[in-house]
Design an enzyme around this catalytic site. Sequence first.
Site, PDB file in Angstrom:
ATOM      1  N   GLU A 123       0.416   0.573   4.997  1.00 33.30           N
ATOM      2  CA  GLU A 123      -0.739   1.332   5.508  1.00 33.30           C
ATOM      3  C   GLU A 123      -0.483   1.811   6.928  1.00 33.30           C
ATOM      4  O   GLU A 123      -0.090   1.017   7.795  1.00 33.30           O
ATOM      5  CB  GLU A 123      -1.977   0.416   5.476  1.00 33.30           C
ATOM      6  N   LYS A 175     -10.676  -8.183   5.976  1.00 32.34           N
ATOM      7  CA  LYS A 175      -9.529  -7.427   5.428  1.00 32.34           C
ATOM      8  C   LYS A 175      -8.679  -6.887   6.578  1.00 32.34           C
ATOM      9  O   LYS A 175      -7.451  -6.905   6.533  1.00 32.34           O
ATOM     10  CB  LYS A 175     -10.049  -6.293   4.540  1.00 32.34           C
ATOM     11  N   ASP A 193       4.504 -16.351   1.039  1.00 26.07           N
ATOM     12  CA  ASP A 193       3.560 -16.132  -0.056  1.00 26.07           C
ATOM     13  C   ASP A 193       2.223 -15.681   0.544  1.00 26.07           C
ATOM     14  O   ASP A 193       1.395 -16.496   0.939  1.00 26.07           O
ATOM     15  CB  ASP A 193       3.418 -17.459  -0.829  1.00 26.07           C
ATOM     16  N   HIS A 244      -5.738   7.326  12.114  1.00 21.14           N
ATOM     17  CA  HIS A 244      -5.204   7.274  10.756  1.00 21.14           C
ATOM     18  C   HIS A 244      -4.651   8.626  10.362  1.00 21.14           C
ATOM     19  O   HIS A 244      -3.564   8.738   9.821  1.00 21.14           O
ATOM     20  CB  HIS A 244      -6.354   6.986   9.767  1.00 21.14           C
TER      21      HIS A 244
HETATM   22  C1  MEV Z   1      -8.455  -0.882   7.129  1.00 22.40           C
HETATM   23  O1  MEV Z   1      -7.282  -1.291   6.490  1.00 22.40           O
HETATM   24  C2  MEV Z   1      -9.040  -2.009   7.921  1.00 22.40           C
HETATM   25  C3  MEV Z   1     -10.401  -1.741   8.543  1.00 22.40           C
HETATM   26  O2  MEV Z   1     -11.282  -1.270   7.528  1.00 22.40           O
HETATM   27  C4  MEV Z   1     -10.879  -3.046   9.124  1.00 22.40           C
HETATM   28  C5  MEV Z   1     -12.323  -3.024   9.579  1.00 22.40           C
HETATM   29  O3  MEV Z   1     -13.110  -2.228   9.067  1.00 22.40           O
HETATM   30  O4  MEV Z   1     -12.642  -3.871  10.444  1.00 22.40           O
HETATM   31  C6  MEV Z   1     -10.308  -0.661   9.584  1.00 22.40           C
END
Ligand code: MEV
Length: 440
Positions: free
Chosen positions: A97, A274, A290, A388
Amino acid sequence: MGVYMQPTKKNGKLIIKMTEFSGFYKLSVEERIARIKEYAQLSEAELIVLKNTGALKLDVANRMAENVISATHLPLGLGTNFKINGKEYVVPMAVEESSVIAAASHGAKLSLPLGFEAHADEPIMIGQVQIVGLKNAGDVAVKLESKKTEIEKIARELTKNMEMRGGGFRRFYTRAIKTERGEMLIAYFEIDVRDSMGANTINTMLEGIAPSLREYAEEGQIRLRIVSNFADKRKARARAIWKKETIGEEAIEGILDAYTFAKTDIYRATTHNKGIMNGIDALAIATGNDWRAIEAGAHAYALRSGKYQPLTHYEKNKEGNLVGMIELPIALGIVGGSINSNSIAKIALKILNVKNATELAMVAVCIGLANNFAALKALSTEGIQKGHMKLHARNLAVIVGASTDKEIDEIALALERRGTYTADCARDILKEIRLDRFFL
Ligand code: MEV
């Protein structure tokens, strides 16, 4: 190869039959590739791509997993600006990513000159043995308790390799449970696995000790003997201060709002976490670890209170600076598992220059905190799409066939100016650039 039939076609479409893949594992890699070529009608060019497994040689990959036909690749980048407990690190990160490595490096940079403070627990993993079919699990718990010395002696014997390295058996206890399938007793073993992730050590030990547990229990049946991925005895934590002079008061307020949102809303908390795992997984993959185990442990830890919560915590100190903290279980190793056969992982560990698994765990949580900080800062102010999209624009340029750095830069800039980030737009720009050059 005899078991394989020609793939059947109906109306021009391949009909998939499960039997066509039975015994696939018995074939050599070459035979499997030949088989999949005819099955999926792969071209010679595609076969060349499949056979190019880069640093992970096909025969090594074939020993690591089953039914192997190739290896897949991820970009390996370096997270920079990490200063942890006064030591500087360059952090290998494997991730597909865009912006993850940039975000980690940016978050770390803004924490300077102090950087991060981190701490990690001893590398203790937990293993469980399940005994089912008991009339009274409490009675069996008492029986096992009376044989504690014997059980611990066997556990020590089975983990003596770890003991020689300073780890080994640490604790044994049981838990009786009543379930809809009757009473069960769960035996817990805590083992210090030193520099390994520990799953193999634990699982081997559990399978070794299970017959003795059954003997001492005098009843029931042994079922599961497996490591727990809820490695809550092996947590790591970190802290950093982002000064208001460096990031501005607006960013601090924005991050605190974002954090409060995550504390009260599971939809947000999941994405918040995430973002933390973006960095931690990237390090886990780069170092041959892992990452599914890390993921499982992290999310279970986020839910430990019964309410899914962010894995980081933010507050303002009395000087008005932002203090960020993180804590989660980190079961990462620097030896064992697939690390030995993964030459990139070995190089990544050399670049990282950690002396043991505990130090690796500290680096992991700092990356998670840096990624989270950078994401919250961007999200609560300018948004993340700008950054991004800049990277995405360069990807698009390559996808549509830009072949020089100059072309890639020109396309990325033009896409940014037009504010349209699509392959069609990138293709048009490439055509225009090449046409202009032709007429020059
Ligand atoms: C994207 O991979 C991760 C984000 O969505 C984390 C977040 O929203 O805090 C940018």
